[in-house]
Design an enzyme around this catalytic site. Structure first.
Site, PDB file in Angstrom:
ATOM      1  N   LYS A   1      -6.969  -1.933   9.228  1.00 46.54           N
ATOM      2  CA  LYS A   1      -8.239  -2.342   9.855  1.00 46.54           C
ATOM      3  C   LYS A   1      -8.045  -2.895  11.251  1.00 46.54           C
ATOM      4  CE  LYS A   1      -6.636  -4.892   6.889  1.00 46.54           C
ATOM      5  NZ  LYS A   1      -6.389  -5.074   5.460  1.00 46.54           N
TER       6      LYS A   1
ATOM      7  N   ILE B   1     -12.853   0.340  -2.660  1.00 45.44           N
ATOM      8  CA  ILE B   1     -14.274   0.725  -2.664  1.00 45.44           C
ATOM      9  C   ILE B   1     -14.486   1.841  -1.638  1.00 45.44           C
ATOM     10  CG2 ILE B   1     -16.637  -0.111  -2.418  1.00 45.44           C
ATOM     11  CD1 ILE B   1     -15.477  -2.976  -2.599  1.00 45.44           C
TER      12      ILE B   1
ATOM     13  N   ASP C   1      -9.115 -11.048   9.157  1.00 47.04           N
ATOM     14  CA  ASP C   1      -9.157  -9.797   8.395  1.00 47.04           C
ATOM     15  C   ASP C   1     -10.620  -9.347   8.222  1.00 47.04           C
ATOM     16  OD1 ASP C   1      -7.735  -7.912   6.296  1.00 47.04           O
ATOM     17  OD2 ASP C   1      -9.424  -8.815   5.243  1.00 47.04           O
TER      18      ASP C   1
ATOM     19  N   VAL D   1     -11.337  -0.952   4.925  1.00 47.47           N
ATOM     20  CA  VAL D   1     -12.347  -1.948   4.570  1.00 47.47           C
ATOM     21  C   VAL D   1     -12.709  -1.770   3.098  1.00 47.47           C
ATOM     22  CG1 VAL D   1     -14.623  -2.913   5.079  1.00 47.47           C
ATOM     23  CG2 VAL D   1     -13.308  -1.827   6.915  1.00 47.47           C
TER      24      VAL D   1
ATOM     25  N   GLU E   1      -2.520 -10.969   3.107  1.00 45.30           N
ATOM     26  CA  GLU E   1      -1.714 -10.327   4.143  1.00 45.30           C
ATOM     27  C   GLU E   1      -0.392 -11.089   4.238  1.00 45.30           C
ATOM     28  OE1 GLU E   1      -2.865  -7.603   6.045  1.00 45.30           O
ATOM     29  OE2 GLU E   1      -4.479  -7.641   4.594  1.00 45.30           O
TER      30      GLU E   1
ATOM     31  N   VAL F   1       0.828  -1.212   0.000  1.00 43.14           N
ATOM     32  CA  VAL F   1       0.000   0.000   0.000  1.00 43.14           C
ATOM     33  C   VAL F   1       0.865   1.265   0.000  1.00 43.14           C
ATOM     34  CG1 VAL F   1      -1.820   1.261   1.233  1.00 43.14           C
ATOM     35  CG2 VAL F   1      -1.850  -1.242   1.196  1.00 43.14           C
TER      36      VAL F   1
ATOM     37  N   LYS G   1     -12.788  -6.107   9.766  1.00 42.07           N
ATOM     38  CA  LYS G   1     -13.528  -5.224   8.863  1.00 42.07           C
ATOM     39  C   LYS G   1     -14.995  -5.101   9.266  1.00 42.07           C
ATOM     40  CE  LYS G   1     -10.433  -5.938   4.933  1.00 42.07           C
ATOM     41  NZ  LYS G   1     -10.109  -6.804   3.798  1.00 42.07           N
TER      42      LYS G   1
ATOM     43  N   GLY H   1      -0.351 -10.433  -4.561  1.00 44.37           N
ATOM     44  CA  GLY H   1      -0.254  -9.358  -3.563  1.00 44.37           C
ATOM     45  C   GLY H   1      -1.557  -9.084  -2.832  1.00 44.37           C
TER      46      GLY H   1
HETATM   47  N1  HSE Z   1      -5.681  -9.227   2.650  1.00 39.79           N
HETATM   48  C1  HSE Z   1      -6.780  -8.343   2.427  1.00 39.79           C
HETATM   49  C2  HSE Z   1      -7.738  -8.982   1.454  1.00 39.79           C
HETATM   50  C3  HSE Z   1      -6.251  -7.049   1.893  1.00 39.79           C
HETATM   51  O1  HSE Z   1      -7.369  -9.986   0.857  1.00 39.79           O
HETATM   52  O2  HSE Z   1      -8.851  -8.522   1.304  1.00 39.79           O
HETATM   53  C4  HSE Z   1      -7.224  -5.936   1.933  1.00 39.79           C
HETATM   54  O3  HSE Z   1      -7.649  -5.641   3.219  1.00 39.79           O
END
Ligand code: HSE
Length: 374
Positions: A88, A119, A184, A115, A173, A11, A188, A170
């Site tokens: 997050k 979007i 994750d 999140v 995580e 990022v 969120k 990519g």
């Molecule tokens: N690892 C997260 C996903 C990245 O695959 O959605 C974005 O938060």
């Protein structure tokens, strides 16, 4: 705007690239461990130098993880710097501390990219809640899991092969267990519920089940019954009672969620005035996520932070009932609650979400998926 950018991974690098030729937003310093040299920004390992630099008005945190992101963001707020973060875990865990602190210190804080990647979900959720009561939030919030499940369903890939593709692209995580075990998505939905309902969800009351144990035989059986498996999150407020949970869910083939491909997310709110509104886009990846970070920076230039009221900690009771597909361990409780069998799996009668997750905790190798309400 002069930015101190924390982190130069997927990022951070994206934010640097997207702001490279802008006059209104400039990355002045990058704090990272990588050995990079950049033509127009100082690279340092010393976060303190960002704090001490009065020309830096905004800290963009793109490190991920809780520590030292929490300490750095807190110190930056204390020092009067505005914050944009894509983290997050940080925002879900320290929401009830960082939001009031930012208000107290008069700094602006935004976290749209936390999140839904690219979007504009959280920024629209913030707007949506100003003019109505939000009753429900949730959906497909993890690009990695969606990529894996989609590849297994459409291309017939095995779980390991699909996961390693997602990592190469990519999406995943650094530690993929965060994605595949639903953590994750858990962060969120907690953060989304906090904003939607103006509370701070007690995260210890929100269960999450992931996709780690799904097998090709499960996917085949779902297809036979007309379903596609997706990792779905839910945050619901009804009669003052909160439900919040994450688990694989079987979606009828014709539904929008069933057709979400690759790393895309589909996130939905249900509001008393707007009804259902869904947001679709790339939920992971360098430029989609960096795009929302830059959007947040632009909002800060216009004086717009997040202003959701904070109404205290709320526990989820998760008394709502669902039927569940369960493949793996069996015991007396499961047999008692069985309604039918699909191959080696049991499909339960409606049982409370809290009871199903409590059972799963004692049977961690088992795969579960909720069925839609009949
Ligand atoms: N690892 C997260 C996903 C990245 O695959 O959605 C974005 O938060």
């Amino acid at each position: 705007m002069k930015i101190g950018l924390l982190g130069f991974g997927v990022v951070g690098r994206g934010v640097y690239d997207l702001t490279a030729n802008r006059e209104d937003i400039q990355v002045a310093k990058v704090v990272c461990l990588e050995d990079v040299s950049l033509p127009d920004a100082e690279v340092t390992r010393d976060f303190q130098s960002v704090l001490n630099d009065d020309t830096i008005d905004t800290v963009v945190e793109a490190m991920g993880g809780l520590h030292p992101a929490y300490e750095f963001v807190r110190a930056a707020i204390e020092a009067g710097k505005n914050i944009v973060t894509s983290n997050k875990a940080l925002m879900a865990t320290f929401y009830d501390e960082l939001i009031p602190l930012a208000k107290e210190k008069g700094v602006l804080l935004r976290c749209t990219a936390a999140v839904g990647g690219g979007i504009g979900w959280l920024s629209e959720l913030e707007r949506a809640r100003r003019s109505q009561t939000i009753e429900q939030v949730g959906g497909i919030m993890n690009g990695t899991c969606n990529y894996i499940l989609d590849s297994m369903t459409r291309l017939g890939l095995g779980y390991d092969e699909a996961l390693s593709q997602a990592q190469k692209l990519g999406y995943a995580e650094a530690n993929p267990t965060t994605d595949v075990d639903g953590i994750d998505t858990w962060h969120k939905v907690i953060l989304s519920s906090n904003i939607a309902f103006g509370i701070s969800v007690d995260e210890s009351t929100v269960p999450a089940a992931g996709i780690r144990h799904i097998k090709a035989e499960d996917v085949a059986s779902f297809k036979e019954h007309g379903y596609v498996c997706k990792l779905i999150s839910t945050g619901m407020m009804a009669d003052g009672k909160l439900s919040a949970f994450v688990h694989p869910t079987l979606v009828p083939m014709g539904e929008p969620e069933a057709n979400v491909p690759a790393n895309y997310n589909l996130i939905t709110l249900i509001g008393t005035a707007s009804g259902r509104m869904s947001f679709y886009g790339q939920g992971a990846g360098r430029y989609p996520t960096a795009y929302n970070v830059v959007q947040d920076c632009t909002d800060l230039l216009q004086g717009k932070g997040f202003y959701s009221p904070y109404g205290g900690k709320v526990a989820a009771d998760n008394a709502v009932e669902r039927r569940f597909y369960v493949r793996g361990d069996k015991d007396a409780w499961l047999e008692e609650n069985a309604q039918e069998t699909w191959g080696n799996a049991i499909v339960t009668k409606p049982v409370s979400v809290s009871a199903m997750h409590a059972w799963l905790k004692a049977h961690p190798g088992t795969f579960i998926a909720a069925l839609p309400n009949e």
